[in-house]
Scaffold this active site. Sequence first.
Site, PDB file in Angstrom:
ATOM      1  N   GLU A 149       0.821  -1.211   0.000  1.00 54.84           N
ATOM      2  CA  GLU A 149       0.000   0.000   0.000  1.00 54.84           C
ATOM      3  C   GLU A 149       0.857   1.264   0.000  1.00 54.84           C
ATOM      4  O   GLU A 149       1.570   1.530   0.961  1.00 54.84           O
ATOM      5  CB  GLU A 149      -0.909   0.024   1.235  1.00 54.84           C
ATOM      6  CG  GLU A 149      -1.782   1.261   1.318  1.00 54.84           C
ATOM      7  CD  GLU A 149      -2.642   1.304   2.556  1.00 54.84           C
ATOM      8  OE1 GLU A 149      -3.420   2.268   2.693  1.00 54.84           O
ATOM      9  OE2 GLU A 149      -2.555   0.384   3.389  1.00 54.84           O
ATOM     10  N   GLU A 243     -11.905   1.527   4.829  1.00 54.44           N
ATOM     11  CA  GLU A 243     -10.982   1.842   5.915  1.00 54.44           C
ATOM     12  C   GLU A 243     -11.068   3.346   6.129  1.00 54.44           C
ATOM     13  O   GLU A 243     -10.512   4.129   5.360  1.00 54.44           O
ATOM     14  CB  GLU A 243      -9.550   1.447   5.571  1.00 54.44           C
ATOM     15  CG  GLU A 243      -8.579   1.751   6.704  1.00 54.44           C
ATOM     16  CD  GLU A 243      -7.128   1.528   6.312  1.00 54.44           C
ATOM     17  OE1 GLU A 243      -6.398   0.918   7.107  1.00 54.44           O
ATOM     18  OE2 GLU A 243      -6.734   1.967   5.218  1.00 54.44           O
TER      19      GLU A 243
END
Length: 266
Positions: A149, A243
Site C-alpha cells: 500500500e 478503511e
Amino acid sequence: MLKTACQEQLLPGETLQQKWDFAQAAGYDGIELRGKGDLSFEQRLPELRAALADGVVMPTVCVDMLHFLGAFDADLRKDAVRQMKSQLSVIASLGGLGAQTPASYGMFSRRLPPFEPPRGEAEDRAVLLEGLTELGEHAASEGVALFLEPLNRYEDHMVNRLEQAADLIRETGLDSVRIGIDSYHMNIEEADPAAAILAAAPYIGHAQVSDSNRFQPGAGHLDWPVWLAALHAAGYDGYLAVECRLTGDPLDAVRSIPAHLRRSGA
C-alpha cells in the site's frame, strides 16, 4: 458490480458473527480483518475458523502493527516479515485473498524536520525489495497475495504513489505481490488518480476506500464516479474495503457506504 467489505472495527457487535449480520443488512459482501502485532492475528485462529464455519466472509486482512518491512532497524524488519508471513498464512487458511501492508507507517517523512532520513534511497530500495521478495514467495506458497500500500508523504517516505509500488513489484518478478490502492492516500499523492489507476492496472490487487478527508465515502470531495470508473476500466473485480473514520452517527455512517458506492458506479 464491485463487492464491498468493511473493516471489522467499524462494525457493531461483540463477535464476528454479529458484525457480519450487521454488515450483510447494510449491503456489504465481506469483512476486512485487522492484523495486530505480536502474532495476535494467528492467536485468533479459533475465533476466525468459527466465524468462517458460520458463513462470515473474510477476504483480506490489513496490518495494524507498530513496525513494518521497511523499518530502519534490522531486527524490527525481521520481526515485521515474520508477522506478515503469519498473517498471510492465516488469511490463506480462511480461503482469503491476501494481506495488505505499507512499506512503513509513521517512521519518517521527508516533509517534516529533519527532512533527510538516516538511510539513503538506494538502501531503502534494497531493503524493500528484500522484504517484498521474501513475503511474495511466502504468499505464493500459500496461494494468496501480498498487497503493498502506497501511503501519503506525511506517513511514509518510501512508497507514496502507485508508480513507485509498481516499479518495485516489477523488480521482484512475483505475481504474488500486488498493489493495494487506497483512495485517501491517492487523493493526496496522485495528480490524476484515475490515470494512475489505469497506468498501474496490471499490478492492482486490492482497493481500500475512504473519502478525501479520511471519513466515509460521501463525506468528502473525492470524485467517486471517476475513481470507480477507472477501476472498472482497469479490469479490477475485487473488493472495495472500507478503511475510514466516521463522521455523524457511526451506525448511519457505516450503513450509508455501500449505497453511496453503488450510486457512484461500484
